[in-house]
Design a protein around this motif. Structure first.
Motif, mmCIF file in Angstrom:
data_model
loop_
_atom_site.group_PDB
_atom_site.id
_atom_site.type_symbol
_atom_site.label_atom_id
_atom_site.label_comp_id
_atom_site.label_asym_id
_atom_site.label_seq_id
_atom_site.Cartn_x
_atom_site.Cartn_y
_atom_site.Cartn_z
ATOM 1 N N UNK A 80 41.999 44.814 56.226
ATOM 2 C CA UNK A 80 40.320 44.777 56.163
ATOM 3 C C UNK A 80 39.912 43.492 56.830
ATOM 4 N N UNK A 81 40.824 42.451 57.236
ATOM 5 C CA UNK A 81 40.304 41.213 57.991
ATOM 6 C C UNK A 81 39.378 40.616 57.322
ATOM 7 N N UNK A 82 39.491 40.411 55.905
ATOM 8 C CA UNK A 82 38.730 39.464 54.993
ATOM 9 C C UNK A 82 39.416 38.206 55.130
ATOM 10 N N UNK A 83 38.553 37.047 55.176
ATOM 11 C CA UNK A 83 39.160 35.811 55.113
ATOM 12 C C UNK A 83 40.455 35.708 53.786
ATOM 13 N N UNK A 84 41.692 35.446 54.088
ATOM 14 C CA UNK A 84 42.727 35.327 53.415
ATOM 15 C C UNK A 84 42.400 34.471 52.041
ATOM 16 N N UNK A 85 42.562 35.355 50.918
ATOM 17 C CA UNK A 85 42.470 34.754 49.793
ATOM 18 C C UNK A 85 43.858 33.840 49.577
ATOM 19 N N UNK A 86 43.674 32.514 49.351
ATOM 20 C CA UNK A 86 44.670 31.747 49.044
ATOM 21 C C UNK A 86 44.515 30.708 47.979
ATOM 22 N N UNK A 87 43.469 31.109 47.276
ATOM 23 C CA UNK A 87 43.233 30.199 45.933
ATOM 24 C C UNK A 87 42.413 31.303 44.930
ATOM 25 N N UNK A 88 42.422 30.745 43.619
ATOM 26 C CA UNK A 88 41.835 31.519 42.602
ATOM 27 C C UNK A 88 40.320 31.276 42.662
ATOM 28 N N UNK A 89 39.518 31.952 43.792
ATOM 29 C CA UNK A 89 38.140 31.483 43.860
ATOM 30 C C UNK A 89 37.301 33.104 43.360
ATOM 31 N N UNK A 90 36.330 33.105 43.886
ATOM 32 C CA UNK A 90 35.461 34.385 43.565
ATOM 33 C C UNK A 90 36.427 35.761 44.333
ATOM 34 N N UNK A 91 36.645 35.622 45.442
ATOM 35 C CA UNK A 91 37.231 36.508 46.046
ATOM 36 C C UNK A 91 38.424 36.925 45.289
ATOM 37 N N UNK A 92 39.073 35.924 44.930
ATOM 38 C CA UNK A 92 40.343 36.509 44.110
ATOM 39 C C UNK A 92 40.027 37.206 42.561
ATOM 40 N N UNK A 93 39.050 36.661 42.031
ATOM 41 C CA UNK A 93 38.564 37.355 40.495
ATOM 42 C C UNK A 93 38.161 38.797 40.981
ATOM 43 N N UNK A 94 37.346 39.031 42.167
ATOM 44 C CA UNK A 94 36.860 40.070 42.423
ATOM 45 C C UNK A 94 38.419 41.239 42.610
ATOM 46 N N UNK A 95 39.266 40.624 43.460
ATOM 47 C CA UNK A 95 40.121 41.532 43.634
ATOM 48 C C UNK A 95 41.216 41.819 42.233
ATOM 49 N N UNK A 96 41.352 40.773 41.408
ATOM 50 C CA UNK A 96 41.743 41.059 40.072
ATOM 51 C C UNK A 96 41.256 42.184 39.561
ATOM 52 N N UNK A 97 39.804 41.871 39.229
ATOM 53 C CA UNK A 97 39.017 43.038 38.515
ATOM 54 C C UNK A 97 39.118 44.303 39.088
ATOM 55 N N UNK A 98 39.134 44.284 40.470
ATOM 56 C CA UNK A 98 39.587 45.709 41.056
ATOM 57 C C UNK A 98 41.136 46.341 40.763
ATOM 58 N N UNK A 99 42.061 45.497 40.756
ATOM 59 C CA UNK A 99 43.402 45.823 40.234
ATOM 60 C C UNK A 99 43.352 46.402 38.773
ATOM 61 N N UNK A 100 42.614 45.670 38.032
ATOM 62 C CA UNK A 100 42.279 46.099 36.757
ATOM 63 C C UNK A 100 41.803 47.329 36.415
ATOM 64 N N UNK A 101 40.906 47.800 37.329
ATOM 65 C CA UNK A 101 40.276 49.041 37.394
ATOM 66 C C UNK A 101 41.131 50.045 37.777
#
Length: 409
Positions: A243-264
């Motif tokens: 997807x070429x997003x900026x790599x998620x390397x810390x628990x920032x907003x991008x990580x929280x969004x990814x985690x929420x999607x994983x939950x869904x």
């Protein structure tokens, strides 16, 4: 945070392909092998059964997850679990990985394996090796390839289970796809199931593993069909970064969004497993609300959803609320039964059966109508705080015995 369920499955994220094959492992003519492949190497994470008796593929995959080697492919067979098979069974995992690697031009250390089926039998390796050769030649992207792969990993499942979600990270559209199997030997403790997830998100291995572990706790680990924790429980996720997003390397907003999607996506797949419990006629959902803390709510919810007597009552459309309160009482969680309210809810309505630990003047006829729906929810309000938890299971029917009495035949 806009997370959308979309049509698709394991091949929906960019760069993923799948294949299926009828290798002749099962006695009945059915697809019984599948392969998942990424066009590029992937960060990989996994979580596995807590049963001390672990199948050979589980041990193989656990070792790979702990390594720093990227993942590239997963090969799966149904019909034989390759569990309780000793060193020979583990050697067969290695042989499967080597054959897959040779056909795809990748490293054996990048090939994960999974098996499901009868415990104690050795894999028919002539059929497995031949099947791998066919699978490698059939790899395709697209919806149909994913659907057929989901079909090929089934055992007593009545239908394939797949899902996909789409969302945005850092201005890039990203996707998670998945497929799973599970119908019997399902009980909270990393659940008795196989689940495979693919994503085109760019994320570090450490954070991928952390997100998966957190998502599993409130999804697969809150499912119970029959109280049996299997030898082969496995959840694997491959992240190829296309997807070429900026790599998620810390628990920032991008990580929280990814985690929420994983939950869904994992909650969706977990509920599919619960609703497809062997012989089931209804998805049984339990919500414990207003608990003092989350672990208390989880223990209570899991105890109710695992109760054979309660599950039998759901099958009989019998509003036997005493079984629910009883299951809460032996859960090990502290609560005040004299402050507890219990409700039944479904598409047919909602009814309060218990108030402060005692029966209300509810209508048995109305309760039976509510319990006759294909999805039934129990709500237990313990009036102790603001925490809550949800567990999923199914009713306990005559057909569960029939299925498991002649499973090997």
């Amino acid at each position: 945070m806009n997370i959308q369920m979309i049509e698709g499955g394991i091949t929906t994220p960019a760069g993923f392909k799948a294949a299926s094959h009828e290798a002749g492992i099962k006695k009945r003519q059915k697809k019984d092998m599948a392969m998942i492949y990424s066009e590029v190497p992937c960060e990989t994470a996994g979580t596995f059964t807590k049963n001390l008796v672990k199948a050979a593929p589980v041990i193989w995959d656990m070792n790979l997850v702990r390594s720093n080697e990227p993942g590239h492919a997963i090969v799966i067979n149904s019909g034989v679990a390759n569990a309780c098979t000793g060193q020979e069974g583990y050697k067969y995992c290695e042989d499967m990985a080597k054959e897959t690697a040779a056909k795809l031009g990748i490293k054996p250390e990048s090939v994960y394996v999974a098996s499901t089926g009868v415990i104690g039998k050795q894999l028919p390796m002539d059929k497995i090796i031949s099947g791998i050769d066919v699978l490698a030649s059939r790899l395709q992207d697209g919806k149909e390839a994913g659907e057929m792969a989901a079909l090929a990993i089934m055992t007593t499942d009545t239908a394939p289970k797949e899902a996909a979600v789409r969302f945005e990270i850092g201005g890039k559209e990203v996707t998670i796809g998945g497929m799973c199997k599970g119908s019997g030997m399902i009980h909270p403790n990393m659940c008795t199931m196989l689940s495979f997830l693919s994503t085109d998100v760019s994320i570090t291995k450490a954070l991928l593993q952390e997100a998966l572990l957190e998502a599993v706790q409130d999804t697969y680990n809150m499912v119970s069909v029959d109280g049996d924790t299997s030898t082969n429980d496995t959840v694997l996720i491959l992240a190829n970064g296309l997807a070429e997003n900026i790599m998620i390397t810390e628990k920032n907003e991008d990580y929280r969004t990814f985690l929420a999607a994983m939950q869904v996506i994992n909650e969706y797949l977990a509920k599919k497993i619960a609703g497809d419990g062997e012989g089931a006629t209804a998805l049984f959902e339990v919500k414990v609300i207003n608990a003092e803390e989350t672990n208390q709510a989880k223990e209570l919810a899991k105890s109710i959803v695992s109760s054979s007597l309660t599950k039998a009552a759901i099958f009989g459309h019998d509003a036997n609320w005493g079984r629910i309160l009883c299951a809460m009482g032996y859960s090990g969680a502290e609560f005040n039964p004299d402050k507890t309210d219990i409700y039944f809810e479904s598409a047919a309505g909602k009814i309060k059966l218990v108030e402060n630990g005692m029966a209300t003047a509810y209508s048995e006829e109305e309760a039976t109508k509510i319990l006759s729906e294909p999805e039934v929810t129990v709500i237990a309000d313990i009036k102790a705080g603001n925490a809550r938890a949800t567990a999923w299971g199914c009713d306990l029917t005559y057909d569960y015995i029939k299925i498991n009495a002649d499973y090997r035949s």
